[in-house]
Design an enzyme around this catalytic site. Structure first.
Site, PDB file in Angstrom:
ATOM      1  N   LYS A  29       0.847  -1.201   0.000  1.00 24.48           N
ATOM      2  CA  LYS A  29       0.000   0.000   0.000  1.00 24.48           C
ATOM      3  C   LYS A  29       0.879   1.245   0.000  1.00 24.48           C
ATOM      4  O   LYS A  29       1.922   1.275   0.654  1.00 24.48           O
ATOM      5  CB  LYS A  29      -0.909  -0.021   1.240  1.00 24.48           C
ATOM      6  CG  LYS A  29      -1.968   1.069   1.280  1.00 24.48           C
ATOM      7  CD  LYS A  29      -2.889   0.901   2.502  1.00 24.48           C
ATOM      8  CE  LYS A  29      -3.980   1.957   2.553  1.00 24.48           C
ATOM      9  NZ  LYS A  29      -4.875   1.792   3.725  1.00 24.48           N
ATOM     10  N   SER A 104      -9.807   1.603   2.773  1.00 28.24           N
ATOM     11  CA  SER A 104      -9.010   2.426   1.885  1.00 28.24           C
ATOM     12  C   SER A 104      -7.913   1.651   1.149  1.00 28.24           C
ATOM     13  O   SER A 104      -7.313   2.173   0.218  1.00 28.24           O
ATOM     14  CB  SER A 104      -8.364   3.550   2.689  1.00 28.24           C
ATOM     15  OG  SER A 104      -7.399   3.020   3.603  1.00 28.24           O
ATOM     16  N   SER A 128      -9.858  -0.673   6.921  1.00 26.00           N
ATOM     17  CA  SER A 128      -9.311  -0.525   5.575  1.00 26.00           C
ATOM     18  C   SER A 128      -8.614  -1.748   4.983  1.00 26.00           C
ATOM     19  O   SER A 128      -8.300  -1.744   3.796  1.00 26.00           O
ATOM     20  CB  SER A 128      -8.355   0.661   5.525  1.00 26.00           C
ATOM     21  OG  SER A 128      -9.115   1.839   5.478  1.00 26.00           O
TER      22      SER A 128
HETATM   23  N1  GLN Z   1     -13.234   4.027   6.313  1.00 26.06           N
HETATM   24  C1  GLN Z   1     -12.522   4.349   7.497  1.00 26.06           C
HETATM   25  C2  GLN Z   1     -12.060   5.789   7.430  1.00 26.06           C
HETATM   26  O1  GLN Z   1     -12.272   6.365   6.424  1.00 26.06           O
HETATM   27  C3  GLN Z   1     -11.380   3.423   7.690  1.00 26.06           C
HETATM   28  C4  GLN Z   1     -10.135   3.836   7.023  1.00 26.06           C
HETATM   29  C5  GLN Z   1      -8.948   3.026   7.370  1.00 26.06           C
HETATM   30  O2  GLN Z   1      -9.047   1.970   8.015  1.00 26.06           O
HETATM   31  N2  GLN Z   1      -7.774   3.542   6.999  1.00 26.06           N
HETATM   32  O3  GLN Z   1     -11.497   6.312   8.334  1.00 26.06           O
END
Ligand code: GLN
Length: 425
Positions: A29, A104, A128
């Site tokens: 990532k 994400s 995410s």
């Molecule tokens: N959807 C969650 C957020 O936007 C989780 C994001 C993540 O785990 N990086 O914060």
């Protein structure tokens, strides 16, 4: 480059000649630092940022012989649930046309689902890793807080996030966890798991005979009907293999999404202060006024979702409102943790749908941040409680959309969720 936009940078990084991952490609990532290879976090702010060092997990991948085929696309700074907020364009779901891949870490899940990498690393602040794994029909593990080093992970919300594996099978994911887990002198929050001897991969033996599964009713309420149906079919499958299940209550999870977003945005507002065009990020120019220079850099470098969160987080931490928002959220966090601990006294693992909905249509949630935040209802409580969780494919809806099953374990109970998950995938 891939047709579905899975990679931001597809530069190959070679690992050692041999090691447990010598035959494998592991995509990383793009918020995880790679020495000499740009690391953008999906943001225009870091468009040209090339880290001078490797994250600890990247060092461990290289030592294990892995080849890194590239850096994967992601929601900007990890802020999103659909991988549509990247400055490098959205990622498409390679297994569900017209749908989002989840986020994400959408690029990481997509390249694994499409077979363009054997394995991948994601990061999970509030879901995410698990969300894109569920939406792309692959496996994802969010480790116990402190099991995996965050050194070299560009911080979004430090107290919540962990790096973890995404893979086609539970055993593959566990093999990758074996390589990245363990204490790191560069990250003081890491610790040795109490059962550090032996491998996580060996726990993927599919043996669920006698396993006791708790099902938190609150995590089924309000979920899509077909998702719930698919979830129960997968639980029946586990029951047929010797597991048993009972319902449990987690009354606090009703407040988890709110608490999560207050804490995550607060930490983000502080972490992202370093992107001012001087310390980090694209320069905002200078014509005699540093405030203007910083403002320009941030105006141009950050996308809309990131700006929204910096503003809300700054507000939640501000002197007059700190007690009303941030402190309350911390109280809720403690309550969530306590609920999980109690539920796990009478169950080996807890099971729920990973996501309450199937993969959304592309574009659908962009104008509606609140609906997007609510999709994190089942994943965010686990980060608040710092516990380990896995998402495994549970089946598909009638129209062929992937559904994920989430298993949550006690702190450092990675082996329990790996064992249980391996009975399904
Ligand atoms: N959807 C969650 C957020 O936007 C989780 C994001 C993540 O785990 N990086 O914060």
């Amino acid at each position: 480059m891939t047709a579905y936009n899975g990679y931001i940078t597809d530069e190959t990084i070679e690992g050692a000649d041999d090691g447990p991952l010598a035959a494998k490609t592991v995509a990383v990532k793009d918020n995880i630092s790679t020495e000499g290879v740009r690391t953008t976090c999906g943001s225009a702010m870091l468009d040209e940022y090339v880290p001078p060092y490797d994250a600890t997990v990247v060092e461990r991948l290289k030592d294990a012989g892995a080849t890194i085929p590239g850096k994967t696309n992601m929601d900007e700074f990890g802020m999103g649930t659909t991988t549509e907020t990247s400055a490098f364009g959205p990622v498409e779901n390679p297994v569900a046309e017209g749908r989002v891949p989840g986020g994400s870490s959408g690029g990481s899940a997509a390249v694994v689902a499409a077979g363009d990498a054997d394995l991948a690393l994601g990061s999970d602040t509030g879901g995410s890793i698990r969300c894109p794994a569920a939406f792309c029909g692959v496996v994802g593990i969010k480790p116990t807080y402190g099991l995996v080093s965050r050194y070299g992970l560009v911080a979004y919300a430090n107290s919540l996030e962990q790096i973890g594996p995404i893979a086609p099978t539970v055993e593959d994911a566990a093999e990758l966890l074996d390589v990245i887990a363990g204490p790191d002198e560069h990250d003081a929050t890491t610790q040795e798991a109490p059962d550090a001897d032996g491998s996580y991969a060996a726990a993927a033996d599919g043996d669920v005979d006698g396993l006791s599964i708790g099902v938190p009713t609150e995590l089924l309420d309000g979920a899509d009907e077909e998702v719930v149906e698919t979830f129960w079919t997968a639980l029946d499958d586990l029951e047929a293999q010797g597991a048993s299940y009972h319902e449990v209550d987690l009354p606090s999870v009703e407040h988890a999404v709110e608490a999560y977003y207050v804490i995550a945005m607060s930490e983000a507002s502080s972490n992202l202060a370093r992107f001012d065009g001087v310390r980090y990020g694209q320069s905002g120019g200078y014509d005699g006024n540093w405030n203007d220079s910083f403002a320009n850099a941030r105006e141009e470098g950050f996308g809309e979702e990131v700006k929204r969160r910096i503003l809300l987080g700054t507000y939640a931490l501000s002197a007059g409102y700190h007690d009303k928002y941030y402190k309350k959220a911390q109280d809720a966090r403690a309550w969530v943790k306590q609920d999980f601990d109690e539920a796990l006294e009478d169950a080996d693992v807890l099971a729920s749908p990973t996501m309450p909905v199937p993969p959304m249509e592309r574009g659908e949630s962009l104008d509606d941040p609140l609906t997007m935040y609510l999709a994190d209802a089942n994943t965010t409580p686990v980060n608040l409680a710092n516990l380990p969780a896995i998402s495994v494919p549970a089946g598909e809806t009638d129209t062929g959309l992937p559904v994920g099953l989430q298993l949550v374990g006690p702190a450092f109970g990675e082996r329990e969720i790996i064992r249980a998950g391996s009975a399904l995938a």
